[in-house]
Structure formats: C-alpha cells, structure tokens
Write a protein that holds these residues in place. Structure first.
Motif, mmCIF file in Angstrom:
data_model
loop_
_atom_site.group_PDB
_atom_site.id
_atom_site.type_symbol
_atom_site.label_atom_id
_atom_site.label_comp_id
_atom_site.label_asym_id
_atom_site.label_seq_id
_atom_site.Cartn_x
_atom_site.Cartn_y
_atom_site.Cartn_z
ATOM 1 N N LEU A 1 0.724 -1.147 0.006
ATOM 2 C CA LEU A 1 -0.026 -0.055 0.106
ATOM 3 C C LEU A 1 0.852 1.242 -0.095
ATOM 4 O O LEU A 1 0.181 2.489 -0.157
ATOM 5 C CB LEU A 1 -1.028 0.118 1.261
ATOM 6 C CG LEU A 1 -1.607 -1.247 1.416
ATOM 7 C CD1 LEU A 1 -2.392 -1.374 2.897
ATOM 8 C CD2 LEU A 1 -2.813 -1.218 0.252
ATOM 9 N N GLY A 2 2.260 1.176 0.282
ATOM 10 C CA GLY A 2 3.179 2.339 0.165
ATOM 11 C C GLY A 2 3.959 2.280 1.423
ATOM 12 O O GLY A 2 4.045 1.350 2.006
ATOM 13 N N VAL A 3 4.758 3.317 1.467
ATOM 14 C CA VAL A 3 5.963 3.483 2.324
ATOM 15 C C VAL A 3 5.445 3.481 3.978
ATOM 16 O O VAL A 3 4.353 4.185 4.086
ATOM 17 C CB VAL A 3 6.854 4.650 1.906
ATOM 18 C CG1 VAL A 3 8.105 4.522 3.046
ATOM 19 C CG2 VAL A 3 7.207 4.489 0.721
ATOM 20 N N SER A 4 5.986 2.884 4.576
ATOM 21 C CA SER A 4 5.520 2.948 6.226
ATOM 22 C C SER A 4 6.572 3.104 6.939
ATOM 23 O O SER A 4 7.833 2.353 6.633
ATOM 24 C CB SER A 4 4.635 1.414 6.466
ATOM 25 O OG SER A 4 5.221 0.971 7.443
ATOM 26 N N PRO A 5 6.699 3.963 7.877
ATOM 27 C CA PRO A 5 7.844 4.185 8.783
ATOM 28 C C PRO A 5 8.226 2.932 9.743
ATOM 29 O O PRO A 5 9.455 2.705 9.998
ATOM 30 C CB PRO A 5 7.278 5.303 9.615
ATOM 31 C CG PRO A 5 5.968 5.533 9.535
ATOM 32 C CD PRO A 5 5.644 4.814 8.336
ATOM 33 N N GLN A 6 7.253 2.324 10.149
ATOM 34 C CA GLN A 6 7.568 1.077 10.735
ATOM 35 C C GLN A 6 8.221 -0.138 9.950
ATOM 36 O O GLN A 6 9.140 -0.600 10.714
ATOM 37 C CB GLN A 6 6.078 0.227 11.246
ATOM 38 C CG GLN A 6 5.771 0.007 12.787
ATOM 39 C CD GLN A 6 4.536 -0.350 13.052
ATOM 40 O OE1 GLN A 6 3.473 0.315 12.203
ATOM 41 N NE2 GLN A 6 4.335 -1.183 13.783
ATOM 42 N N ILE A 7 8.131 -0.120 8.685
ATOM 43 C CA ILE A 7 8.901 -1.040 7.988
ATOM 44 C C ILE A 7 10.516 -0.396 7.643
ATOM 45 O O ILE A 7 11.109 -1.364 7.741
ATOM 46 C CB ILE A 7 8.206 -1.301 6.562
ATOM 47 C CG1 ILE A 7 6.805 -1.755 6.634
ATOM 48 C CG2 ILE A 7 8.965 -2.018 5.666
ATOM 49 C CD1 ILE A 7 6.800 -3.271 7.247
#
Lengths: 273, 310
Positions: free
Chosen positions: A226-232
């Motif tokens: 779904l897109g960039v995630s800070p957790q990842i």
C-alpha cells in the motif's frame, strides 16, 4: 595502472553510492518523527517502539526464525550429503537426473517452485503451516548448500581421507575427523546462505504457508504493497544492522582462519622441505 | 583380517553409499520432481468447479484401461487458451523485453564498477568485493522497498530535483516500467559485477602492456584486448541477470504500475486472485519452456569458461 584512474575512481564512487544510498536513506528516515516518510520532522525512535510493541510483527519474526533455523540446518545436512554424492560417489544409476535436480532449483523461478509445492501439499492433503514452509525452504536451499560444499570438496586432497581409512578409521570416522574439519568453512557458509535465503523468501513462503504461519517477508510485503511505512523502515534498519554485523564478523573470522591456515601450510612446507 | 570381515566391511560400505545417495535423492524426487509433474498434469486438466480433484483422475485400480482413460482425458485446452487471450503472450513478450533492457542497463552500470575494482590497489580489492557482496545478504524485499521511498511523487528524488529547480512538477517514475528497470538493475547488480570482476582480475596485465608497446592507445587496448578477454564474464553476468528477471514477481508488483505486465505477476494473480489452477499451471509450463533456451546457453558458456581455464 595510471591513466584510467580518474575514470575508475568516479565509477567506483558512483557505483557504491548507487548500491548504498537507498539503504542509507531507509535507515535515515526510520528515525523520522513524521508519518510522512519523506518529510523530515525531527529525530525520533518512536517507530522502533511501535514495532516492538506490535505482536503481529513479533509473531512473524518468531515464525521466520524458526523456519530459517530448521530449514537451513536440514538443508545443510542434505546438501552436504548431496555434494559428497556428486563429487565422490562415481557412477550410479540415475546420476544425471540427480545432478539435474541439484542444479535445476537454482534457476527455477520462485513462482513455479512455490506453485508446484503447493499443488503437491494439496494433493497429499497436508495441512499447510510452519512444517510445509520448512519442507519448501529445505528443498531449494539444500541445492545451494550442495553447490557451495561440492566446490570445496572438488579441490580437497583425497589422499588424506584414504590415509585415515588405511589407518583403521571407519568411513564415518574418516568423514567426521578428517573431511568435515577441512570442508567446515564451506559447510558453514552453506548454512549461512541457506539461512539468509529462508529469511528472505517471500514468494515460495506465500504459496506454501497456511493460517498462523505468516513469515516476516509476507508481513512486510502486505504492509508495503500500500505504500511506504515508517514502521517497515525501522524493521528494515534492524535487519540491515543484523546482516552487516553478521557478515563483517564472519569475514573477519574467515580472514583470521585463512591467515592461520597459510601459516600452517608454510610451516608444513618448511618442515618437509 | 579374515575374508568374512572384509566382506562385511564391503557390504557395510555399499550400504552406507546407498543410504548416502538415497536420502537426498528421494528428497528431491518427492519435493522437486513429483511437484513438477503435478504442475504438468494440472496444466493439461480441466477445471472442475475450481477445486481439486481435477479431471481426469488417475485410477490405478482400473489397470491399463484406467491409464488409457487418464491420458485420453488430458488435453491442451489451457495452452490453447493462453494463445487466444492476448494478455498471456503480451505478458511473456513484455517479461522478455523488460529482462533484456534491464540486463543491458545492468551491464552498462556494472562493467565500469567491475573494471574499477579490478584496477584498484590490491589491498583494496577484498574490501571492495565485500562491499559488492554485502547487499546480496540483505533482504531482497527490503532493497526493492527502499526505492519506493525514493521514486514516489513525494519521494526523495523528486524532492531533490524540485528543490534544485531542475523540474517544476514531480516526475512520475513510480508505478512505471522505468521504476521496474531501476529495481532490477539495483537488486541484480552484484550478479553482473562479480563474474566480470572475476575475469578481469585473472587477466594477465602484460597483455595490455604488450598492446601498448605495439602502439595501441589505452582506449584501443581496452577495446581490442580487455573487452574481448572479459567476454566470458560479461555473458555469465548477463544470463545471471536475465534468467531470474523473466520470472520476477516482487519488483513489478511493488515498483511497477497496473500496466506493467510480467509473467511472474500474471501467474501469481491467476493463482491467488482468479483461483484458476490449470491456467496458472499452463502459464508455469510455458515459462519454463521459454527459460530452457537461456539456461542451456548459460550452461554452455560456463563449460567453455571452465575448459578455457583448463
């Protein structure tokens, strides 16, 4: 070599910048306060905190680790056996098929390996879960292990083994006391390779897994689709750090081993010469 | 030692050898060969309400007649379907095209790096080599993901270019084939660099000196001596990038757009979204047949390399 050196320095600098900049950016933005990953809003470690409180991620990490340890260990045993067969067993019926089956999985697209194993598990009515992922990972990584180990076995001086056998060792003793210590670095790097391949695998695990056995790559994939995630980003940073520390330690150890081996060989030469 | 003892020892050894061969052999037959034949069989089967068992089923108790019925029930319907729906052959062609273009770009990016490494001071080479290998150990998925933050419309690249005033509106790179090329070049670069570096590193530098003594300029010497001598490494590197890229799934899914057609993605969707197993299997079989040609060529190149090295 002079002359070309400016060209060389430039190409090396640009090349390594290309290889490392994306990962450096990933690490950098993992410490970003903002949820909008590309807007810098100050230093923060909150995404790490969120990650470590997320039970789903911890579960997935645990499943992944279990699968990786189990599959790489079984793959190392089977792969070392297969390497031994390839290099030592001579002719036997079905040898061509055997070596074909060792090399084919290396070039087989993951989607096909995954699909075929899933159809097998369904055909046999096996419940899918950690067990089936371990079977799948073992199968493709044992081939990598056997390639690594057999290249070491091929350069191995057989007279040492024969000497041990002549001196009364059983074949198993000769393998354990003579062959194994010499090929150990290859076996260890085979295990490490199998371990990282298993940690890394998304496609084959997606096909062969079942409910309750979500691995980390599957979790990451469904999160980043779904897109960039800070957790990842935080998770990636942790994984990059672990790998970097592991690889650097391993290379230092093997370097020290190589120096020692060279010294011993030299001493041996001097003693015999 | 008595004759009996020797005999037992021989028998023990033969048994040991048999076990050593049988264990990995049976493992691979059960989990590699058999699954492959299942795919082949299902690709020739008809879909029966999207659930197994697929028609026809092999009824061993019926003996020869069962076997005949089984083969009579198989057909190439799914393969005919693949040729009729343009989606599939377009996906195969576009996979080949994307793989070819990205292989060429990877070569153009990778060769100068490999060359620079081979010409670097000897004490630097192990470190440089490790720096090339290190990304290979980090997660493939994460390396692909790292480009999502760079290439998106609000991503790092567009922010920098906007700030520099090079562009006025963000470039649409994410979700296009260009993003797929970048992803492939980035993740497969080590596979290109390593074999080229290996051939360049082994090259005898006196050949270059000879060429220069005989009046070649440095550039001429590169084109006439270095490049032809590194041909084996170039070919190996190209195949190592080209072959896995054809069946690639992660890169087109994360970086490509809805119009990025790649066969690995099609197979995945056929299986997981459409639940059409026979067609997914037929897609897999055709993909394998396409891959056989480059794999055989690659093997031949490897053999030639080995023979050249003696």
């Amino acid at each position: 070599m002079r002359g070309f050196s400016w060209f060389n320095v430039t190409s090396l600098t640009l090349g390594f910048a290309f290889l490392y900049l994306p990962m450096i950016l990933l690490v950098f933005y993992s410490f970003n306060e903002s949820r909008l990953v590309t807007v810098w809003a100050g230093f923060s470690t909150k995404w790490y905190g969120e990650l470590l409180r997320d039970a789903e991620f911890l579960d997935a990490a645990w499943v992944t680790l279990k699968v990786a340890v189990l599959s790489s260990t079984i793959a190392t045993v089977l792969g070392t056996m297969a390497a031994h067969v390839l290099i030592r067993a001579g002719r036997f019926p079905g040898r061509t098929l055997f070596s074909g089956m060792i090399y084919a999985p290396l070039v087989m697209p993951e989607v096909i390996t995954g699909l075929s194993l899933l159809l097998l598990f369904i055909g046999l009515n096996i419940d899918r879960g950690v067990f089936t992922v371990v079977l799948a990972h073992t199968t493709f990584s044992m081939c990598y292990v056997s390639v690594v180990v057999s290249s070491r076995l091929a350069t191995f001086d057989r007279a040492l083994e024969e000497a041990a056998l002549d001196l009364g060792a059983s074949p198993f003793q000769a393998f354990r006391l003579v062959t194994l210590p010499i090929i150990a670095p290859a076996v260890i790097s085979g295990w490490l390779l199998a371990f990282t391949l298993s940690l890394d695998d998304l496609v084959i695990a997606s096909f062969t897994t079942g409910p309750g056995a979500t691995t980390l790559p599957i979790k990451i994939f469904s999160a980043v689709r779904l897109g960039v995630s800070p957790q990842i980003n935080a998770l990636s940073t942790l994984m990059i750090a672990i790998v970097a520390v592991g690889v650097i330690t391993a290379s230092l150890i093997s370097k020290r081993g190589a120096i020692r081996q060279a010294r011993e060989e030299q001493a041996g030469l001097r003693a015999t010469g | 030692m008595s004759g009996d003892g020797l005999d037992t020892r021989h028998r023990g050894e033969a048994l040991r050898k048999a076990v050593l061969i049988a264990v990995p052999y049976l493992w691979l037959v059960a989990l590699f060969l058999v699954p492959f034949f299942i795919v082949l069989k299902i690709s020739l089967s008809d879909i029966a309400l999207a659930r197994p068992p697929y028609m026809p089923q092999l009824d061993l108790s019926a003996g020869l007649a069962g076997l005949r019925d089984f083969f009579a029930g198989l057909d190439f319907e799914n393969f005919v379907f693949l040729t009729e729906d343009s989606l599939y052959w377009k996906a195969y062609l576009s996979s080949l095209q994307i793989a070819a273009v990205s292989t060429i770009i990877t070569l153009l990016v990778g060769y100068p790096i490999a060359y620079g490494m081979a010409r670097a001071a000897p004490e630097w080479r192990p470190t440089l080599l490790m720096l090339v290998i290190l990304p290979f150990w980090t997660s493939f998925l994460i390396r692909v993901y790292s480009w999502m933050g760079i290439l998106s419309n609000e991503g790092t690249l567009n922010s920098v270019l906007l700030w520099l005033g090079v562009i006025d509106v963000p470039l649409q790179i994410m979700n296009t084939n260009i993003a797929v090329y970048i992803g492939v070049v980035y993740t497969y670069l080590p596979f290109m660099i390593l074999p080229i570096y290996a051939t360049l590193d082994k090259m005898d530098s006196s050949l270059l000196e000879a060429a220069e003594d005989l009046g070649c300029s440095r550039t001429e010497a590169f084109w006439l001596v270095t490049l032809p001598l590194s041909k084996g490494g170039i070919i190996a590197g190209c195949f190592l990038v080209f072959i896995p890229t054809i069946g690639e799934f992660v890169i087109p899914t994360l970086l490509g757009g809805s119009d990025t057609l790649m066969i690995g993605k099609v197979l995945w969707e056929e299986f997981f979204s459409n639940r059409d197993w026979p067609v997914a299997s037929a897609v897999a079989v055709v993909l394998l047949m396409i891959l056989i040609i480059p794999i055989v060529l690659f093997q031949r190149n490897e053999q030639k390399q080995r023979e050249a090295e003696g």
